[in-house]
Design a protein around this motif. Structure first.
Motif, PDB file in Angstrom:
ATOM      1  N   LEU A  69      45.465 -24.109   1.666  1.00  0.00           N
ATOM      2  CA  LEU A  69      44.513 -24.018   0.553  1.00  0.00           C
ATOM      3  C   LEU A  69      43.084 -24.267   1.030  1.00  0.00           C
ATOM      4  CD1 LEU A  69      44.558 -23.508  -2.488  1.00  0.00           C
ATOM      5  CD2 LEU A  69      44.735 -25.968  -2.816  1.00  0.00           C
ATOM      6  N   SER A  70      42.896 -25.252   1.895  1.00  0.00           N
ATOM      7  CA  SER A  70      41.539 -25.541   2.385  1.00  0.00           C
ATOM      8  C   SER A  70      41.026 -24.445   3.315  1.00  0.00           C
ATOM      9  CB  SER A  70      41.506 -26.887   3.109  1.00  0.00           C
ATOM     10  OG  SER A  70      42.139 -26.807   4.354  1.00  0.00           O
ATOM     11  N   ALA A  71      41.922 -23.723   3.960  1.00  0.00           N
ATOM     12  CA  ALA A  71      41.501 -22.607   4.805  1.00  0.00           C
ATOM     13  C   ALA A  71      41.012 -21.438   3.965  1.00  0.00           C
ATOM     14  CB  ALA A  71      42.652 -22.155   5.699  1.00  0.00           C
ATOM     15  N   VAL A  72      41.642 -21.243   2.827  1.00  0.00           N
ATOM     16  CA  VAL A  72      41.256 -20.135   1.941  1.00  0.00           C
ATOM     17  C   VAL A  72      40.058 -20.519   1.080  1.00  0.00           C
ATOM     18  CG1 VAL A  72      42.059 -18.644   0.071  1.00  0.00           C
ATOM     19  CG2 VAL A  72      43.600 -19.211   1.951  1.00  0.00           C
TER      20      VAL A  72
ATOM     21  N   SER B  33      38.149 -30.192   1.637  1.00  0.00           N
ATOM     22  CA  SER B  33      38.010 -30.775   2.978  1.00  0.00           C
ATOM     23  C   SER B  33      39.362 -31.262   3.494  1.00  0.00           C
ATOM     24  CB  SER B  33      37.019 -31.934   2.946  1.00  0.00           C
ATOM     25  OG  SER B  33      36.991 -32.573   4.196  1.00  0.00           O
ATOM     26  N   ILE B  34      39.891 -30.556   4.463  1.00  0.00           N
ATOM     27  CA  ILE B  34      41.157 -30.971   5.054  1.00  0.00           C
ATOM     28  C   ILE B  34      40.973 -32.236   5.886  1.00  0.00           C
ATOM     29  CG2 ILE B  34      40.950 -29.498   7.094  1.00  0.00           C
ATOM     30  CD1 ILE B  34      44.184 -30.353   5.149  1.00  0.00           C
ATOM     31  N   GLU B  35      39.772 -32.433   6.443  1.00  0.00           N
ATOM     32  CA  GLU B  35      39.516 -33.636   7.224  1.00  0.00           C
ATOM     33  C   GLU B  35      39.624 -34.889   6.360  1.00  0.00           C
ATOM     34  OE1 GLU B  35      37.702 -30.240   9.411  1.00  0.00           O
ATOM     35  OE2 GLU B  35      37.658 -30.874   7.337  1.00  0.00           O
ATOM     36  N   LEU B  36      39.068 -34.849   5.160  1.00  0.00           N
ATOM     37  CA  LEU B  36      39.191 -36.002   4.256  1.00  0.00           C
ATOM     38  C   LEU B  36      40.649 -36.246   3.866  1.00  0.00           C
ATOM     39  CD1 LEU B  36      36.122 -35.592   1.872  1.00  0.00           C
ATOM     40  CD2 LEU B  36      36.469 -37.280   3.684  1.00  0.00           C
TER      41      LEU B  36
ATOM     42  N   SER C 117      48.463 -25.266  11.984  1.00  0.00           N
ATOM     43  CA  SER C 117      49.247 -24.073  11.652  1.00  0.00           C
ATOM     44  C   SER C 117      48.907 -23.553  10.259  1.00  0.00           C
ATOM     45  CB  SER C 117      50.743 -24.380  11.728  1.00  0.00           C
ATOM     46  OG  SER C 117      51.087 -24.804  13.017  1.00  0.00           O
ATOM     47  N   GLY C 118      48.789 -24.457   9.301  1.00  0.00           N
ATOM     48  CA  GLY C 118      48.418 -24.049   7.947  1.00  0.00           C
ATOM     49  C   GLY C 118      47.020 -23.461   7.882  1.00  0.00           C
ATOM     50  N   GLN C 119      46.099 -24.049   8.641  1.00  0.00           N
ATOM     51  CA  GLN C 119      44.735 -23.528   8.680  1.00  0.00           C
ATOM     52  C   GLN C 119      44.708 -22.110   9.238  1.00  0.00           C
ATOM     53  OE1 GLN C 119      41.105 -24.990   8.693  1.00  0.00           O
ATOM     54  NE2 GLN C 119      42.090 -25.597   6.802  1.00  0.00           N
TER      55      GLN C 119
ATOM     56  N   PRO D 209      29.779 -21.542  15.112  1.00  0.00           N
ATOM     57  CA  PRO D 209      29.569 -21.086  13.745  1.00  0.00           C
ATOM     58  C   PRO D 209      30.818 -21.348  12.892  1.00  0.00           C
ATOM     59  CG  PRO D 209      29.841 -19.209  15.229  1.00  0.00           C
ATOM     60  CD  PRO D 209      29.844 -20.439  16.071  1.00  0.00           C
ATOM     61  N   PRO D 210      30.625 -21.372  11.576  1.00  0.00           N
ATOM     62  CA  PRO D 210      31.770 -21.689  10.700  1.00  0.00           C
ATOM     63  C   PRO D 210      32.983 -20.803  10.992  1.00  0.00           C
ATOM     64  CG  PRO D 210      29.746 -21.589   9.432  1.00  0.00           C
ATOM     65  CD  PRO D 210      29.408 -21.109  10.810  1.00  0.00           C
ATOM     66  N   PHE D 211      34.123 -21.445  11.109  1.00  0.00           N
ATOM     67  CA  PHE D 211      35.341 -20.725  11.491  1.00  0.00           C
ATOM     68  C   PHE D 211      35.737 -19.682  10.459  1.00  0.00           C
ATOM     69  CE2 PHE D 211      40.046 -20.753  12.574  1.00  0.00           C
ATOM     70  CZ  PHE D 211      39.877 -19.966  13.707  1.00  0.00           C
TER      71      PHE D 211
END
Length: 161
Positions: free
Chosen positions: A17-20, A25-28, A51-53, A115-117
């Motif tokens: 979800l955070s990748a899309v 924030s997946i880090e938080l 893997s999810g990212q 740059p942003p992934f």
């Protein structure tokens, strides 16, 4: 008590979800999870989240490649022509002619996010970067990034307490 499978499943779901949706924030999430469940294996969590990212970023990659269609309101009326088409062709050939540079950009972006992934994922699709290269570099960079994020609460806790 949450089981290992439920923790990893939740982490995988949040990471996709955070990748899309980059506003999440997946880090938080990782830091909160590691503070709440310190017995969680940092490397397993990092592998699951990475893997999810990458699974989520594949959506952007395939949009850039043109495999996944965009909603109608996001379509351009005409294809790029002239100067922009030449620049795009030049960029594609630069990516194919300089694989070490392409790999470096993908690794740097997946690890540092500069740059942003999310943007690099689209550009990688547009440039027709091989899918195996995109997945391998993305997984490697994201795994190292999330390994560091997941291990920080434990390291700081052991250092201060």
């Amino acid at each position: 008590m949450l089981s290992w499978l439920s923790i990893m499943s939740a982490a995988f779901g949040v990471s996709v979800l955070s990748a899309v949706l980059p506003l999440i924030s997946i880090e938080l999430f990782i830091v909160a999870l590691m503070l709440n469940k310190p017995e969680t294996s940092w490397w397993q969590l990092a592998l699951v989240v990475a893997s999810g990212q990458i699974l989520g970023k594949l959506l952007y990659y395939f949009v850039g490649r043109g495999t996944v269609g965009l909603p109608k309101f996001l379509h351009r009326e005409k294809k790029p022509s002239g100067r922009w088409a030449r620049r795009l062709d030049g960029f594609r050939s630069a990516c194919h002619d300089r694989p070490v540079w392409t790999t470096g950009v993908l690794l740097t972006s997946s690890f540092v996010s500069l740059p942003p992934f999310v943007a690099v994922s689209v550009v990688a699709g547009v440039a027709r970067v091989p899918l195996r290269l995109f997945i391998a570099t993305g997984l490697a960079g994201r795994f190292v990034r999330f390994s560091l994020v997941a291990s920080v609460p434990g390291v700081l806790g052991a250092w201060w307490f």
